[in-house]
Design an enzyme around this catalytic site. Structure first.
Site, short mmCIF file in Angstrom:
data_model
loop_
_atom_site.label_atom_id
_atom_site.label_comp_id
_atom_site.label_asym_id
_atom_site.label_seq_id
_atom_site.Cartn_x
_atom_site.Cartn_y
_atom_site.Cartn_z
CE LYS A 129 -2.43 1.10 3.37
NZ LYS A 129 -3.08 2.28 4.14
CB SER A 130 3.67 2.09 1.99
OG SER A 130 3.29 2.47 3.51
CG ASP A 155 0.76 0.67 9.47
OD1 ASP A 155 0.45 1.33 11.04
OD2 ASP A 155 1.19 0.71 8.37
CB SER A 186 5.40 10.33 10.83
OG SER A 186 4.75 10.77 9.49
NE ARG A 221 6.19 6.60 0.47
CZ ARG A 221 5.23 6.57 1.54
NH1 ARG A 221 4.30 5.33 1.24
NH2 ARG A 221 5.65 7.01 2.92
NE ARG A 254 -4.88 8.88 11.65
CZ ARG A 254 -4.21 7.81 10.69
NH1 ARG A 254 -4.78 7.35 9.49
NH2 ARG A 254 -3.07 7.54 10.71
C1 S3P Z 1 2.94 5.70 5.81
C2 S3P Z 1 3.61 5.73 7.31
C3 S3P Z 1 3.26 5.37 8.60
C4 S3P Z 1 2.07 4.26 8.81
C5 S3P Z 1 0.93 4.15 7.73
C6 S3P Z 1 1.84 4.40 6.00
C7 S3P Z 1 2.86 5.98 5.21
O1 S3P Z 1 2.67 6.37 9.19
O2 S3P Z 1 1.51 3.88 9.69
O3 S3P Z 1 0.68 3.17 7.39
O4 S3P Z 1 2.60 5.10 4.11
O5 S3P Z 1 3.76 6.53 5.38
P1 S3P Z 1 3.40 7.36 9.60
O6 S3P Z 1 3.54 8.44 8.73
O7 S3P Z 1 2.36 8.70 10.38
O8 S3P Z 1 3.85 7.36 11.12
#
Ligand code: S3P
Length: 428
Positions: free
Chosen positions: A21-22, A314, A167, A26, A122
């Site tokens: 997903k991350s 996560d 983060s 991107r 959030r």
């Molecule tokens: C993510 C970063 C993390 C993670 C989230 C996905 C990302 O969050 O918990 O599920 O894709 O950059 P944070 O950047 O708030 O730590």
């Protein structure tokens, strides 16, 4: 949706892990502002990633979904985005909202970005504040701490910034803004967190150098690249834990991303005594990948905290579940970030696992779990949180009797085929 799950007599087979997903977020965002066309294969079919696709289309980018899990992106170039017709909707996706905040701050037009109730609750001050230091005109609700965000867009300057929280979303927002800024952007990370943006920027020809805990970025443009997205280790993690805690299990998980900033779940499970094999290691477009295989294991409690936490952030609800099935005590510390995820994941994990008979004590920054108690099927609730829904689904596979999980559809936020995969694996 209420999902019923029975105790599984065995868990056998192979799972096609959905695309990360991350990395998928991107891949869309960076290829959208790159020069040229790109095909992204094994793109995550999650609701969150389609929130990003919808936002980029609203900003004038041509994106087509192809056969299977493919996406064709027609990059508009660094200065080719156009003003959206209305507010951009990031849905439930913190990654979409925070990363796009950095991109939008640099555009020569105004934008508004909002999201669902969870996302609107959030913290967003963590992205607003550093972007303002770069000269961005950006504001939010409730003392500039919550979405919707209103972004004027304009010229930015590079800054040197030490991230106050680990983060990757904030780091990525600043890197995107830095592509457009005057001067260099330097980001210091007190604790390393996922580095997919840095790796992809490098693949696309950006002037980026990482030196220990410091990232240096020069402004510049990107070239589009075709990408094959590795399987999501955060999705594989459900089956790694399911396999390790179930007494009759053997599960194969080919093509899982094992980027060291994400692979803390492997380290934690191995330290608990899990039987996991890692094979066929290779690198795909700058991202390490491997085939994983897990067998039934006899787990012992562990203690986790410090620099490990961002590498496993996560997966902590799942580690709590593994700890319930382990012998002895598990202590999780330094995980206060979990309280500001899609829901308060410390309180929701403790509450829901306790309904199944687990002994989970909340700490302000983590949990203490006394393992070894047999879990019993129960009526549980995901709290609308995808990772909670799926963790409870895995817990139900080893609990005695039937379980019912309310708001189970939340799984589609990151893993739309989760319940089918669970059914297939437990049918043998
Ligand atoms: C993510 C970063 C993390 C993670 C989230 C996905 C990302 O969050 O918990 O599920 O894709 O950059 P944070 O950047 O708030 O730590």
């Amino acid at each position: 949706m209420r999902q019923r799950v029975q105790t599984a007599s065995a868990l056998q087979g192979e799972v096609h892990i959905p695309g990360d997903k991350s990395i998928s977020h991107r891949a869309v965002i960076l290829n959208s502002i790159a020069q040229g066309d790109a095909r992204v294969s094994n793109f995550s079919q999650s609701d969150d990633c389609f929130s990003t696709v919808t936002c980029m289309r609203a900003l004038g980018v041509g994106i087509e979904t192809g056969d299977g899990d493919e996406l064709d992106i027609h990059g508009v170039g660094k200065n080719g985005l156009t003003e959206a017709g209305g507010a951009l909707d990031a849905g439930n996706s913190g990654t979409t909202m925070r990363i796009l905040a950095g991109l939008l701050a640099a555009q020569p037009f105004p934008s508004v970005i909002t999201g669902d109730e969870s996302l609107r609750s959030r913290p967003m001050d963590r992205v607003i504040q550093p972007l303002r230091l770069m000269g961005a005109q950006i504001s939010g609700q409730i003392d500039d701490s919550r979405a919707p965000l209103e972004i004027q867009g304009g010229k930015l300057r590079g800054i040197r910034y030490r991230l106050p929280v680990a983060s990757a979303q904030i780091k990525s927002a600043l890197l995107l803004a830095g592509l457009y800024a005057q001067g260099h952007t330097v980001i210091e990370e007190p604790v390393p967190c996922r580095d997919h943006t840095e790796r992809m920027l490098k693949e696309m020809g950006a002037g980026i150098e990482v030196d220990g805990d410091t990232i240096h970025l020069s402004p510049g443009s990107l070239k589009a690249v075709d990408l094959l997205i590795p399987g999501d280790i955060s999705a594989a993690a459900f089956w790694l834990v399911a396999g390790a805690i179930h007494p009759q299990a053997s599960i194969r998980l080919p093509n899982a991303g094992i980027n060291p900033t994400r692979s803390g779940i492997l380290d934690v499970l191995l330290s608990m005594g899990a039987d996991i094999a890692v094979g066929n290691e290779h690198v795909l477009h700058g991202e390490p990948v491997a085939d994983l295989e897990v067998q039934s294991s006899s787990l012992r409690g562990t203690e986790i905290g410090g620099e490990l936490i961002p590498r496993v952030i996560d997966e902590i609800p799942l580690i709590a579940l593994a700890a319930c099935a382990a012998n002895g005590r598990t202590v999780i510390r330094d995980a206060q970030e979990l309280r500001v995820k899609e829901t308060d994941r410390i309180s929701a994990t403790a509450k829901e696992l306790s309904k199944m008979g687990a002994d989970v004590e909340e700490l302000p920054d983590g949990m203490v779990i006394h393992g070894g108690r047999k879990l019993s099927g129960a009526g549980c609730d995901s709290h609308g949180d995808h990772r909670l829904a799926m963790m409870l689904g895995v817990a139900a596979l080893i609990a005695d009797g039937k379980s019912e999980i309310d708001n189970a559809e939340a799984a589609s936020i990151s893993y739309p085929t989760f319940w089918q995969d669970l059914g297939r694996l437990s049918a043998g």
